[in-house]
Motif scaffolding. Structure first.
Motif, PDB file in Angstrom:
ATOM      1  N   LEU A  23      57.778  -7.610  60.088  1.00  0.00           N
ATOM      2  CA  LEU A  23      56.754  -6.916  59.306  1.00  0.00           C
ATOM      3  C   LEU A  23      55.997  -7.906  58.427  1.00  0.00           C
ATOM      4  O   LEU A  23      54.773  -7.843  58.311  1.00  0.00           O
ATOM      5  CB  LEU A  23      57.393  -5.818  58.448  1.00  0.00           C
ATOM      6  CG  LEU A  23      56.443  -5.001  57.568  1.00  0.00           C
ATOM      7  CD1 LEU A  23      55.384  -4.291  58.403  1.00  0.00           C
ATOM      8  CD2 LEU A  23      57.231  -4.005  56.725  1.00  0.00           C
ATOM      9  N   LYS A  50      52.835  -2.483  62.643  1.00  0.00           N
ATOM     10  CA  LYS A  50      53.367  -2.234  61.300  1.00  0.00           C
ATOM     11  C   LYS A  50      53.970  -0.832  61.218  1.00  0.00           C
ATOM     12  O   LYS A  50      55.045  -0.648  60.659  1.00  0.00           O
ATOM     13  CB  LYS A  50      52.275  -2.370  60.233  1.00  0.00           C
ATOM     14  CG  LYS A  50      51.846  -3.778  59.947  1.00  0.00           C
ATOM     15  CD  LYS A  50      50.884  -3.893  58.776  1.00  0.00           C
ATOM     16  CE  LYS A  50      50.046  -2.695  58.489  1.00  0.00           C
ATOM     17  NZ  LYS A  50      49.122  -2.842  57.375  1.00  0.00           N
ATOM     18  N   VAL A  54      57.796  -0.087  60.234  1.00  0.00           N
ATOM     19  CA  VAL A  54      58.111   0.730  59.063  1.00  0.00           C
ATOM     20  C   VAL A  54      58.993   1.909  59.468  1.00  0.00           C
ATOM     21  O   VAL A  54      59.951   2.249  58.765  1.00  0.00           O
ATOM     22  CB  VAL A  54      56.818   1.196  58.352  1.00  0.00           C
ATOM     23  CG1 VAL A  54      57.106   2.276  57.323  1.00  0.00           C
ATOM     24  CG2 VAL A  54      56.135   0.000  57.690  1.00  0.00           C
ATOM     25  N   GLU A  58      62.637   2.679  58.031  1.00  0.00           N
ATOM     26  CA  GLU A  58      63.003   3.979  57.466  1.00  0.00           C
ATOM     27  C   GLU A  58      64.258   4.524  58.132  1.00  0.00           C
ATOM     28  O   GLU A  58      65.111   5.127  57.476  1.00  0.00           O
ATOM     29  CB  GLU A  58      61.839   4.964  57.592  1.00  0.00           C
ATOM     30  CG  GLU A  58      60.707   4.669  56.635  1.00  0.00           C
ATOM     31  CD  GLU A  58      59.475   5.530  56.855  1.00  0.00           C
ATOM     32  OE1 GLU A  58      59.399   6.267  57.873  1.00  0.00           O
ATOM     33  OE2 GLU A  58      58.572   5.459  55.999  1.00  0.00           O
ATOM     34  N   CYS A 108      61.391  -7.882  51.731  1.00  0.00           N
ATOM     35  CA  CYS A 108      60.762  -6.585  51.455  1.00  0.00           C
ATOM     36  C   CYS A 108      59.830  -6.666  50.248  1.00  0.00           C
ATOM     37  O   CYS A 108      58.745  -6.073  50.260  1.00  0.00           O
ATOM     38  CB  CYS A 108      61.823  -5.508  51.255  1.00  0.00           C
ATOM     39  SG  CYS A 108      62.610  -4.994  52.800  1.00  0.00           S
TER      40      CYS A 108
END
Length: 164
Positions: A23, A50, A54, A58, A108
Motif C-alpha cells: 500500500l 489501493k 485496504v 480491514e 501504516c
C-alpha cells in the motif's frame, strides 16, 4: 489457548506488514503520478490496487480482533502488548512478531500521511480544474448570491467564452 492462536497471529501480522508495504508503494506511485499530467489511467489502476489492499488490511483487523477476543482482549495497542507478553509467558518466542508489529505500525503511519497528502493534492487539482471550467464557461470568480439557508449559490446565467 495462546499456543493455538499465536502461529495464526504471527502469520497474520507478517501478511499485514507485506500488504501495508505494498500500500505504501502504491501511495508513493500515486504521489508521483499526481505530479505528472495525463496519468488518469495509471491513477485509476492505483486506486483499484489501493482499494483491494485496504480491504485486505480491514480483513486482517477483523481476524486480529477475533484472535484477541479468544484471549479476552480488546483490539488496541495495549492488548497487543499484553498478547505478546502472554505468548512469552507461554514459552513462545514473539520477538519477530513484536518487530513486525512495530514495523507495521510505522508503515501504516507513513501510509496515512501519504494518503492525506495525496488527498490534498487531488482536492487542489479538482478545485483548479473546476475553476478553469468556470472561467471557460464565463462564470464570475466569486459567488455573490446566497440561498435562504445561507449557502452560496452558483450563478444561473453563464455564457461560454469559447465555442468549438
Amino acid at each position: 489457548m495462546i499456543e493455538k492462536t499465536y502461529p495464526i497471529t504471527e502469520q497474520l501480522i507478517l501478511n499485514a506488514l507485506q500488504q501495508a508495504q505494498q500500500l505504501h508503494l502504491e501511495l508513493t506511485q500515486e504521489a508521483e503520478a499526481l505530479k505528472q499530467t495525463s496519468q488518469a489511467e495509471l491513477l485509476n489502476t492505483i486506486a483499484a490496487n489501493k482499494k483491494q489492499l485496504v480491504a485486505q488490511l480491514e480483513q486482517f483487523n477483523s481476524q486480529l480482533t477475533q484472535v484477541l477476543a479468544t484471549e479476552k482482549l480488546s483490539n488496541n495497542q495495549e492488548s497487543i502488548t499484553e498478547y505478546f507478553k502472554r505468548a512469552e509467558l507461554a514459552g513462545l518466542l514473539p520477538a519477530a512478531s513484536i518487530s513486525n508489529w512495530a514495523q507495521l505500525m510505522l508503515v501504516c503511519a507513513e501510509c496515512k500521511k501519504l494518503n492525506e497528502q495525496n488527498g490534498a493534492t487531488i482536492d487542489l487539482l479538482s478545485r483548479h480544474t473546476k475553476r478553469s471550467l468556470d472561467i471557460l464557461k464565463g462564470k464570475p470568480e466569486s459567488v455573490n448570491t446566497y440561498g435562504s439557508d445561507g449557502s452560496a449559490q452558483s450563478d444561473r446565467y453563464s455564457h461560454n467564452l469559447i465555442s468549438v
